[in-house]
Design an enzyme around this catalytic site. Sequence first.
Site, PDB file in Angstrom:
ATOM      1  N   ILE A 259       6.138 -28.418  16.018  1.00 16.08           N
ATOM      2  CA  ILE A 259       5.089 -28.302  17.042  1.00 16.08           C
ATOM      3  C   ILE A 259       5.751 -28.711  18.363  1.00 16.08           C
ATOM      4  CG2 ILE A 259       4.209 -30.635  16.469  1.00 16.08           C
ATOM      5  CD1 ILE A 259       1.991 -27.583  17.296  1.00 16.08           C
ATOM      6  N   HIS A 260       6.756 -27.916  18.718  1.00 11.56           N
ATOM      7  CA  HIS A 260       7.707 -28.234  19.788  1.00 11.56           C
ATOM      8  C   HIS A 260       7.118 -29.000  20.984  1.00 11.56           C
ATOM      9  CE1 HIS A 260      10.418 -25.367  17.809  1.00 11.56           C
ATOM     10  NE2 HIS A 260       9.473 -24.465  17.865  1.00 11.56           N
TER      11      HIS A 260
END
Length: 332
Positions: A259-260
Amino acid sequence: MKRVPVIIDCDPGHDDMMALVIGCCSPELDVRLVTTVAGNKPLELVTKNALNVLNYIGANEVPLAMGCDRPICRPKDHANSKLAEFRRHTGSIENGAHGATGLDGFQFPENNPKEPTDIRAVEAMAEVLRESDEKVTIIPLGPLTNVALLIRCYPNLVDKIDKISMMGGTSQFVFTRQYMEFNTFVDPEATKIVFESGIPIIMYGYDVTYSVLFDESVIRKIEEHKNQTSHMVAELLKTFMYRHNGAFPWLGLTDTCPIHDACAVAGVVDPSLITQSELLHVDVEIGGNYLNGATVVDYAKTTGLPANVQVVYRMDNQRFFDLMERCAANGK
Ligand code: RIB
Ligand code: CA
């Protein structure tokens, strides 16, 4: 508690959505402005997505300004067209990690009353910096086009930027043979302007974002909360896990997913979440034949060049996921 004044620049995108939820629903941050930039999808689409998320989570009071619809120098959609070729070659699913809308997996209400401001992102960012009586943290979550132009157009306001906490780049994690990360790949020249600005930079690249992988248990804990924001987050995380792992099958992920962008905002909420980082010299390729946009991190310290970026390698995963859950529960 003293709240940290921030500007979030984004291109939603599922992970941008999570970052906006953490930013706007954590008491630690004072989100003065959200700006949008073309990246995952064209500017109009990422702006519509950002407006929908802000309205849906109850953050309508946060102003949103539209930014650049293309990189500073490169053709408008060079990155996504190159990635599309690469995806065809690797048998990725159609429309990539974020889907046709850029935020596939949840139907927002059609009648969103929230509109962008009349002024554009660079002007709006400058206004926030000018009017703030304290330094402001900028959190770029897409290509660095808007931030680079802010630095170039308003050099007198650079001192009002406390730090840049960015999602982008990569050190030793190899995502594709171009050694690229998407945000720096879209706008290499903007990345170089930011890296050479002298502003303190904390870089959350693939090394850390592919070490912080959420799974079904994280989604289940979020959906136990019955508020609409938690429901929206859970649905979009489910979709992102399916789409991301289908878009990049060579990574071999099945029931976990990065979930950069959420990493870059979580680190501002609680810097103690960072468990491994190093101050290093980082540059970006802009004049090459094959690797333009690749970040070159001097992790072996062989260049003798001055360190300009704090590169984050690891975070406290469990406390990070707890923060995601807490912020989703705080939303509308
Ligand atoms: O490489 C990941 C980055 O590219 C994230 O910001 C994602 O939202 C996309 O913009
Ligand atoms: Ca993004």
